[in-house]
Structures are given as structure tokens and as C-alpha cells.
Design an enzyme around this catalytic site. Structure first.
Site, PDB file in Angstrom:
ATOM      1  N   CYS A  90       0.980  -0.926   0.266  1.00  0.00           N
ATOM      2  CA  CYS A  90       0.220   0.179   0.374  1.00  0.00           C
ATOM      3  C   CYS A  90       0.550   0.871   0.239  1.00  0.00           C
ATOM      4  O   CYS A  90       0.482   2.190  -0.881  1.00  0.00           O
ATOM      5  CB  CYS A  90      -1.237   0.003   1.372  1.00  0.00           C
ATOM      6  SG  CYS A  90      -1.856   1.335   1.427  1.00  0.00           S
TER       7      CYS A  90
ATOM      8  N   CYS B 169      -1.842   1.942  -3.089  1.00  0.00           N
ATOM      9  CA  CYS B 169      -2.279   2.782  -3.065  1.00  0.00           C
ATOM     10  C   CYS B 169      -1.909   4.054  -3.200  1.00  0.00           C
ATOM     11  O   CYS B 169      -2.542   4.904  -3.513  1.00  0.00           O
ATOM     12  CB  CYS B 169      -3.003   2.485  -1.581  1.00  0.00           C
ATOM     13  SG  CYS B 169      -3.926   0.650  -1.529  1.00  0.00           S
TER      14      CYS B 169
ATOM     15  N   LYS C 173       0.150   5.391  -6.557  1.00  0.00           N
ATOM     16  CA  LYS C 173      -0.824   5.103  -7.283  1.00  0.00           C
ATOM     17  C   LYS C 173      -1.324   6.674  -7.010  1.00  0.00           C
ATOM     18  O   LYS C 173      -2.183   7.127  -8.230  1.00  0.00           O
ATOM     19  CB  LYS C 173      -1.468   3.986  -6.743  1.00  0.00           C
ATOM     20  CG  LYS C 173      -2.976   3.781  -8.224  1.00  0.00           C
ATOM     21  CD  LYS C 173      -4.136   4.450  -7.642  1.00  0.00           C
ATOM     22  CE  LYS C 173      -4.308   4.019  -6.830  1.00  0.00           C
ATOM     23  NZ  LYS C 173      -4.929   2.895  -6.472  1.00  0.00           N
TER      24      LYS C 173
ATOM     25  N   TYR D  18      -8.867  -4.096 -11.561  1.00  0.00           N
ATOM     26  CA  TYR D  18      -8.080  -2.425 -10.884  1.00  0.00           C
ATOM     27  C   TYR D  18      -7.266  -1.756 -11.269  1.00  0.00           C
ATOM     28  O   TYR D  18      -6.838  -0.876 -11.839  1.00  0.00           O
ATOM     29  CB  TYR D  18      -8.246  -2.488  -9.417  1.00  0.00           C
ATOM     30  CG  TYR D  18      -9.529  -2.933  -8.423  1.00  0.00           C
ATOM     31  CD1 TYR D  18      -9.393  -3.863  -8.063  1.00  0.00           C
ATOM     32  CD2 TYR D  18      -9.538  -1.855  -7.502  1.00  0.00           C
ATOM     33  CE1 TYR D  18     -11.106  -3.866  -7.438  1.00  0.00           C
ATOM     34  CE2 TYR D  18     -10.864  -1.680  -6.489  1.00  0.00           C
ATOM     35  CZ  TYR D  18     -11.221  -3.023  -6.364  1.00  0.00           C
ATOM     36  OH  TYR D  18     -12.354  -2.987  -5.513  1.00  0.00           O
TER      37      TYR D  18
ATOM     38  N   GLU E 150      -6.887   1.525 -13.572  1.00  0.00           N
ATOM     39  CA  GLU E 150      -5.793   2.881 -13.049  1.00  0.00           C
ATOM     40  C   GLU E 150      -4.472   3.152 -13.395  1.00  0.00           C
ATOM     41  O   GLU E 150      -4.192   4.661 -14.296  1.00  0.00           O
ATOM     42  CB  GLU E 150      -5.790   2.513 -11.482  1.00  0.00           C
ATOM     43  CG  GLU E 150      -6.808   1.942 -10.784  1.00  0.00           C
ATOM     44  CD  GLU E 150      -6.742   2.107  -9.072  1.00  0.00           C
ATOM     45  OE1 GLU E 150      -5.280   1.852  -8.837  1.00  0.00           O
ATOM     46  OE2 GLU E 150      -7.356   2.741  -8.376  1.00  0.00           O
TER      47      GLU E 150
ATOM     48  N   HIS F 284     -26.411  21.392  -2.067  1.00  0.00           N
ATOM     49  CA  HIS F 284     -26.445  22.088  -3.697  1.00  0.00           C
ATOM     50  C   HIS F 284     -26.220  22.785  -3.469  1.00  0.00           C
ATOM     51  O   HIS F 284     -25.212  24.270  -2.408  1.00  0.00           O
ATOM     52  CB  HIS F 284     -28.397  22.029  -3.026  1.00  0.00           C
ATOM     53  CG  HIS F 284     -28.413  22.444  -5.463  1.00  0.00           C
ATOM     54  ND1 HIS F 284     -28.427  22.574  -5.680  1.00  0.00           N
ATOM     55  CD2 HIS F 284     -28.308  24.150  -5.358  1.00  0.00           C
ATOM     56  CE1 HIS F 284     -29.071  22.626  -6.713  1.00  0.00           C
ATOM     57  NE2 HIS F 284     -28.663  24.107  -6.592  1.00  0.00           N
TER      58      HIS F 284
ATOM     59  N   GLU G 285     -25.600  15.954  -4.402  1.00  0.00           N
ATOM     60  CA  GLU G 285     -27.119  14.948  -4.065  1.00  0.00           C
ATOM     61  C   GLU G 285     -27.843  14.680  -5.010  1.00  0.00           C
ATOM     62  O   GLU G 285     -28.941  14.369  -4.115  1.00  0.00           O
ATOM     63  CB  GLU G 285     -27.321  16.689  -4.043  1.00  0.00           C
ATOM     64  CG  GLU G 285     -27.313  17.361  -5.338  1.00  0.00           C
ATOM     65  CD  GLU G 285     -28.013  18.418  -5.557  1.00  0.00           C
ATOM     66  OE1 GLU G 285     -28.488  19.374  -4.592  1.00  0.00           O
ATOM     67  OE2 GLU G 285     -27.394  20.125  -6.261  1.00  0.00           O
TER      68      GLU G 285
HETATM   69  P1  NDP Z   1      -7.000  -8.102 -10.223  1.00  0.00           P
HETATM   70  O1  NDP Z   1      -7.617  -9.518 -10.106  1.00  0.00           O
HETATM   71  O2  NDP Z   1      -8.642  -7.065  -9.955  1.00  0.00           O
HETATM   72  O3  NDP Z   1      -7.683  -8.361 -11.789  1.00  0.00           O
HETATM   73  C1  NDP Z   1      -6.828  -9.138 -12.836  1.00  0.00           C
HETATM   74  C2  NDP Z   1      -6.982  -8.615 -14.383  1.00  0.00           C
HETATM   75  O4  NDP Z   1      -6.033  -9.545 -15.060  1.00  0.00           O
HETATM   76  C3  NDP Z   1      -8.501  -9.399 -14.724  1.00  0.00           C
HETATM   77  O5  NDP Z   1      -9.074  -8.336 -15.892  1.00  0.00           O
HETATM   78  C4  NDP Z   1      -8.207 -10.742 -15.199  1.00  0.00           C
HETATM   79  O6  NDP Z   1      -8.890 -11.554 -16.200  1.00  0.00           O
HETATM   80  C5  NDP Z   1      -6.419 -10.320 -16.491  1.00  0.00           C
HETATM   81  N1  NDP Z   1      -6.399 -11.433 -16.187  1.00  0.00           N
HETATM   82  C6  NDP Z   1      -6.229 -13.042 -15.165  1.00  0.00           C
HETATM   83  N2  NDP Z   1      -5.243 -13.805 -15.568  1.00  0.00           N
HETATM   84  C7  NDP Z   1      -4.878 -13.746 -16.444  1.00  0.00           C
HETATM   85  C8  NDP Z   1      -4.370 -13.660 -17.997  1.00  0.00           C
HETATM   86  N3  NDP Z   1      -3.668 -15.196 -17.399  1.00  0.00           N
HETATM   87  N4  NDP Z   1      -4.621 -13.748 -18.929  1.00  0.00           N
HETATM   88  C9  NDP Z   1      -4.933 -12.036 -19.509  1.00  0.00           C
HETATM   89  N5  NDP Z   1      -5.786 -11.595 -18.368  1.00  0.00           N
HETATM   90  C10 NDP Z   1      -5.655 -12.279 -17.166  1.00  0.00           C
HETATM   91  O7  NDP Z   1      -5.985  -8.059 -10.986  1.00  0.00           O
HETATM   92  P2  NDP Z   1      -4.617  -6.656  -9.983  1.00  0.00           P
HETATM   93  O8  NDP Z   1      -3.679  -7.382 -10.620  1.00  0.00           O
HETATM   94  O9  NDP Z   1      -5.870  -5.435 -10.911  1.00  0.00           O
HETATM   95  O10 NDP Z   1      -5.868  -6.108  -9.003  1.00  0.00           O
HETATM   96  C11 NDP Z   1      -5.093  -7.044  -7.753  1.00  0.00           C
HETATM   97  C12 NDP Z   1      -6.184  -6.730  -6.160  1.00  0.00           C
HETATM   98  O11 NDP Z   1      -5.243  -5.089  -5.865  1.00  0.00           O
HETATM   99  C13 NDP Z   1      -7.480  -5.737  -6.803  1.00  0.00           C
HETATM  100  O12 NDP Z   1      -8.482  -7.298  -7.163  1.00  0.00           O
HETATM  101  C14 NDP Z   1      -7.747  -5.439  -5.624  1.00  0.00           C
HETATM  102  O13 NDP Z   1      -8.687  -5.685  -4.755  1.00  0.00           O
HETATM  103  C15 NDP Z   1      -6.763  -4.145  -5.184  1.00  0.00           C
HETATM  104  N6  NDP Z   1      -6.390  -3.297  -5.606  1.00  0.00           N
HETATM  105  C16 NDP Z   1      -6.825  -2.203  -5.498  1.00  0.00           C
HETATM  106  C17 NDP Z   1      -7.623  -0.971  -5.684  1.00  0.00           C
HETATM  107  C18 NDP Z   1      -8.033  -0.123  -5.280  1.00  0.00           C
HETATM  108  O14 NDP Z   1      -8.583   0.233  -3.992  1.00  0.00           O
HETATM  109  N7  NDP Z   1      -8.186   1.327  -5.822  1.00  0.00           N
HETATM  110  C19 NDP Z   1      -6.299  -0.384  -6.528  1.00  0.00           C
HETATM  111  C20 NDP Z   1      -5.055  -1.575  -7.360  1.00  0.00           C
HETATM  112  C21 NDP Z   1      -5.717  -2.824  -6.713  1.00  0.00           C
HETATM  113  P3  NDP Z   1     -10.786 -11.635 -15.434  1.00  0.00           P
HETATM  114  O15 NDP Z   1     -11.994 -10.752 -15.183  1.00  0.00           O
HETATM  115  O16 NDP Z   1     -11.033 -12.327 -17.081  1.00  0.00           O
HETATM  116  O17 NDP Z   1     -10.407 -12.635 -14.530  1.00  0.00           O
END
Ligand code: NDP
Length: 453
Positions: free
Chosen positions: A44, A49, A52, A180, A184, A438, A443
Site C-alpha cells: 500500500c 495505494c 498510485k 483495478y 488505474e 446544493h 446530491e
Molecule cells: P484483478 O484480479 O483485479 O484483475 C486481474 C485482471 O487480469 C483481470 O482483468 C483478469 O481477467 C486478468 N487476467 C488474469 N489472468 C490473466 C491471464 N492469464 N491472461 C490475461 N488476463 C488475465 O487484479 P489486479 O492486478 O488489477 O489487482 C489486484 C487486487 O489489488 C485487486 O483485486 C484489488 O483488490 C486490489 N487493488 C485495489 C485497488 C483499489 O482499491 N483502488 C487498486 C489496485 C489494486 P478476468 O477478469 O477475465 O479474470
């Protein structure tokens, strides 16, 4: 606790959850050490976080500059320039400041920080380097690490970890994934002037978010110039003189200056010796724990990203407070994972809490949907064509607001207050009887009168 032990608790990992557990437990009189091999504050603070959000602020300045003219400011855009190394250096200075604060918080709480990589020798002993420490309890709070799919050329692909220390910004970038982090970083790169393409294997990114939110975010990100390609994935990457050739599953070939994978994160358990102790991992590689964070070895607990609950800092913090109370407090406390609010800091932001329309219907609720789309007031004079979406999912039988979703400026800020209402079980009638502030975008959440469906 027995005097033959060095500590009452050793926490492995000084991330959000580990530090909170260590401090809370020391505050209850426990003798606590935390072992950390990398940096205080975990993902984080160092590569998640916090940096980022600083990058998101940096990327947002380009819109502010463009919007200024509508308000009478003469900003000669051809004289404006952006220096990436300055943003990275300023970010690094802030992270170092936060590392120091984390160190002092632990020190002031009386927690010993042990630098190094820990392994668990037996249920009451950990090893760091050539030293052994005896303890009543061990908590694994080692977090998670980005995963790059195993494809030819994966060594050319960066993850969020490296993006935070990139020496130069490329002219073009490919972001792989649709969660996510992908969304982002696509927003950050595009906001900083990089020609950005996001590649996602499914039909529409942000799986698990409300369907309307996903479509609206797609529309707004495209307007901002992010190239979104769905139904396609990367098969291989080849490096050529500082450029990359990206070979796609549909046969297309892209040339780009950077490839970043944001394809999920795995539990970081390497070298801990969990298998030798008989501590079970599930199919996705997360440490299996019961409702009170106990692994199959009673003296070993685990929390945070490593156990596969939602990978969010506030979740790890809440888990740490429950675990500390159970270990060294009155022994009570339960986690409540319902209605966890979350935001995606893409441009515009997404904020969400409670059930999506799809989840509510899937759970058997008969729902009324309230939806509002509009152009935020700030963009009227500036002429920006960005729109905002707000949506409430309401249970038709009980009038309870089951979910609130937003795509638009400050969605994260606005959703936090809505989360309190939803957690308290607010009804739509109570939303309606709440005065608006407002003029704000927020709102709109208390003035949506007619259901859309
Ligand atoms: P996520 O699990 O959110 O997303 C992973 C993405 O990668 C999905 O779109 C998934 O597709 C794709 N994917 C996974 N495996 C493959 C593959 N082999 N080939 C191609 N595409 C693939 O992971 P992130 O890395 O984005 O983030 C991890 C976690 O970190 C998040 O789940 C969140 O909890 C946390 N986070 C929170 C934030 C916030 O609160 N603002 C900011 C950043 C991270 P599919 O959908 O098809 O499975």
C-alpha cells in the site's frame, strides 16, 4: 506467557495488516516483533495505494489545465510541459517520509523490527538469517505479489512494482488486464500523455463491478483517448532496440514502448516453510484460515492479501484489529465482509458499495433501479464532454438500498458516506428524506425519484 519465549507474537510482514496487528497487540501489553525483508508499510505505502494516488493526481493536472480556459485562465498549452522524473522523485520523497512514520509508530508502540526474511521452523520458532526467535504466536502477513502470465517474452513485461520507478515515460504503452490496476494505470499513463492501449481477454473489463458501471467507464475512458481492446490477449512479446513487438491472440501485432501486466496478484508465501509445517494452501495459493485467522497449526495465524480475502488495505486493517483482540484482548470479535466500499481511481473515478444489480437479482431480490446520468457542473463552462453516472439498487420488498454505484469525479470520496448509510440498512425512503447539499454531484444520490427499471 512463558519467559522461555522471546515474544508473545511475531508478525511476518510489515504491511498495512502486519503493522496494525503488531501495534495493537503491543498496546495490549504483548511482547511483539515484526519481521520485514523489504520496506515498512508493504504494498500500500510503497508500490500500491499511496504512490498510485499521487500518480493519479499528477495525471489529473492535464485535465485541469485544459479546463482552465473556460474559467478565464489563459494557459498557453504549447508552453506547458511535464517532467516524469520530477513526479517520481517527489513521490519517492513522500514514500520515504511515510516509511519513517511507520518505523516510528512501531518503535513508539514498543514493537521490535527485525530486518530480514523469515521462515517458520516449528509452530513456536521462526528463523531470520542465523538467528532463531521463540514466540507464542506467529502471524503470516506477507501480502501478495504481481503475477505475469507465463508467455514467451514475459521478462520484457513490467508490473505495477516497476512502474512506480520507471526512469522515463514511453510514447506508447500497452497495459494488459482488465482489473483495478490495469484500469488505474491506463488512466495514469493516458493522463500523462502516453498513447495507451488496454488489452483485456473478456468482453468488457472490470468483471464483478455493476454492468452499467462497466459500460459507462468504458465510454468515458474511450472519450479520454485510452484505446480499449476487449476479447484479446497477449501471446508473446519480443524486444527490439528498446521497443516491443506485442503479438496478440487475434493475429495482430502491436509496436509499443512499454508493456505492463496487471493480470492479478498471488499470495506471497515463498520460503516461509508453510508446506513443511503442514499449513494448507487453497487452489489459488492462499493460506487457508478459519473465521478467526487460524491456520491448521493453532499457533500460526494469517491475514491480509495472503489469505485471499478482498485485497484492500482497510480489509487487512480490520482483520488485524479483530485478530489482536482475539489473541490479546477479550477474545471476542468477528470480521464482517458485507458492504465493503471500494473505489477504482481511473478517470473518472469509480465508487461502489453493496450489491451490483446483477448480484442483487442473482440473490433473488426483486429490485428497483434508480439511475442518473449527467454532465458535472464543473465541466459546463470548460466544455469538457465528460459525464457522470449514479445508480442505486433498491430491494422492492423492503425498500432497503442494496447497492450504490458511481462513475464520476470524486466517486471514492462520495461513496464513503453512502457506505455508512448502506451499512446502517438505510431505505430508499430515508435517502429521499435526506436533504441534498446544493449544488453538488453527490446530491443526486438523494434526489433520484423515478426508478429506471
Ligand atoms: P484483478 O484480479 O483485479 O484483475 C486481474 C485482471 O487480469 C483481470 O482483468 C483478469 O481477467 C486478468 N487476467 C488474469 N489472468 C490473466 C491471464 N492469464 N491472461 C490475461 N488476463 C488475465 O487484479 P489486479 O492486478 O488489477 O489487482 C489486484 C487486487 O489489488 C485487486 O483485486 C484489488 O483488490 C486490489 N487493488 C485495489 C485497488 C483499489 O482499491 N483502488 C487498486 C489496485 C489494486 P478476468 O477478469 O477475465 O479474470
Amino acid at each position: 506467557m512463558s519467559d522461555s519465549l522471546d515474544y508473545d507474537l511475531i508478525v511476518i510482514g510489515a504491511g498495512s495488516g502486519g503493522v496494525r496487528l503488531a501495534r495493537m497487540s503491543a498496546g495490549r501489553g504483548a511482547r511483539v516483533a515484526v519481521v520485514e525483508s523489504r520496506y515498512l508499510g508493504g504494498t500500500c505505502v510503497n508500490v500500491g495505494c499511496v504512490p498510485k494516488k499521487l500518480f493519479v493526481y499528477g495525471a489529473g493536472v492535464s485535465d485541469e489545465l485544459e479546463d482552465a480556459a473556460g474559467y478565464g485562465w489563459d494557459v498557453p498549452m504549447d508552453g506547458v510541459s511535464f517532467d516524469w522524473p520530477t513526479l517520481v522523485a517527489n513521490k519517492n520523497a513522500e514514500i520515504e517520509r511515510l516509511n519513517g512514520i511507520y518505523g516510528r509508530l512501531l518503535e513508539n508502540a514498543g514493537v521490535t523490527v527485525i530486518e530480514g526474511t523469515a521462515s517458520i521452523k516449528n509452530p513456536n520458532t521462526i528463523v531470520v538469517g542465523d538467528k532463531e526467535y521463540k514466540t507464542a504466536h506467529i502471524t503470516v502477513a506477507t501480502g501478495s505479489w504481481p503475477v505475469i502470465p507465463d508467455i514467451p517474452g514475459k521478462e520484457c513485461i513490467l508490473t505495477s512494482n516497476e512502474m512506480f520507478y520507471l526512469p522515463q515515460l514511453p510514447k506508447q504503452a500497452v497495459v494488459w488486464g482488465g482489473g483495478y490496476i490495469a484500469v488505474e494505470f491506463a488512466g495514469i499513463l493516458a493522463g500523462l500523455g502516453v498513447e495507451t492501449t488496454l488489452l483485456y481477454r473478456g468482453d468488457l473489463f472490470l468483471r464483478g463491478f455493476d454492468g452499467d458501471v462497466r459500460k459507462f467507464a468504458e465510454q468515458e475512458m474511450r472519450k479520454k483517448g485510452v484505446r480499449l481492446e476487449f476479447g484479446v490477449t497477449i501471446e508473446s512479446v519480443e524486444a527490439e532496440n528498446g521497443h516491443y513487438q506485442v503479438n496478440l491472440s487475434n493475429g495482430d501485432v502491436m509496436e509499443t514502448g512499454l508493456v505492463m501486466a496487471a493480470t492479478g496478484r498471488r499470495a506471497l508465501v515463498d520460503g516461509l516453510g508453510l508446506a513443511e509445517l503442514g499449513i494448507e494452501l487453497n487452489a489459488s495459493g492462499h493460506v487457508v484460515v478459519d473465521d478467526h485467522f487460524k491456520t491448521s497449526v493453532p499457533s500460526v495465524t494469517a491475514l491480509g492479501d495472503v489469505i485471499g480475502t478482498p485485497q484492500l488495505t482497510p480489509v487487512a486493517l480490520a482483520q488485524a484489529m479483530v485478530l489482536s483482540r482475539r489473541l490479546f484482548g477479550d477474545g471476542e470479535g468477528e470480521m464482517d465482509y458485507s458492504a465493503i466500499p471500494t473505489a477504482v481511481f481511473c478517470q473518472p473515478n469509480i465508487g461502489t458499495v453493496g450489491l451490483t444489480e446483477e448480484e442483487a437479482k442473482g440473490a433473488g431480490h426483486s429490485v428497483k433501479i434508480y439511475r442518473s446520468e449527467f454532465r458535472p457542473m464543473k465541466y459546463i463552462l470548460s466544455g469538457r464532454e465528460e459525464r457522470c453516472l449514479m445508480k442505486l439498487v433498491v430491494d422492492d420488498a423492503t425498500d432497503s438500498v442494496l447497492g450504490a454505484h458511481m462513475v464520476g469525479p470524486d466517486a471514492g470520496e462520495i461513496t464513503q458516506g453512502l457506505a455508512v448509510a448502506i451499512k446502517a440498512g438505510a431505505t430508499k425512503a430515508q435517502f429521499d428524506s435526506t436533504m441534498g447539499i446544493h449544488p453538488t454531484s453527490a446530491e443526486e444520490f438523494v434526489t433520484m425519484r423515478e426508478p429506471a427499471a
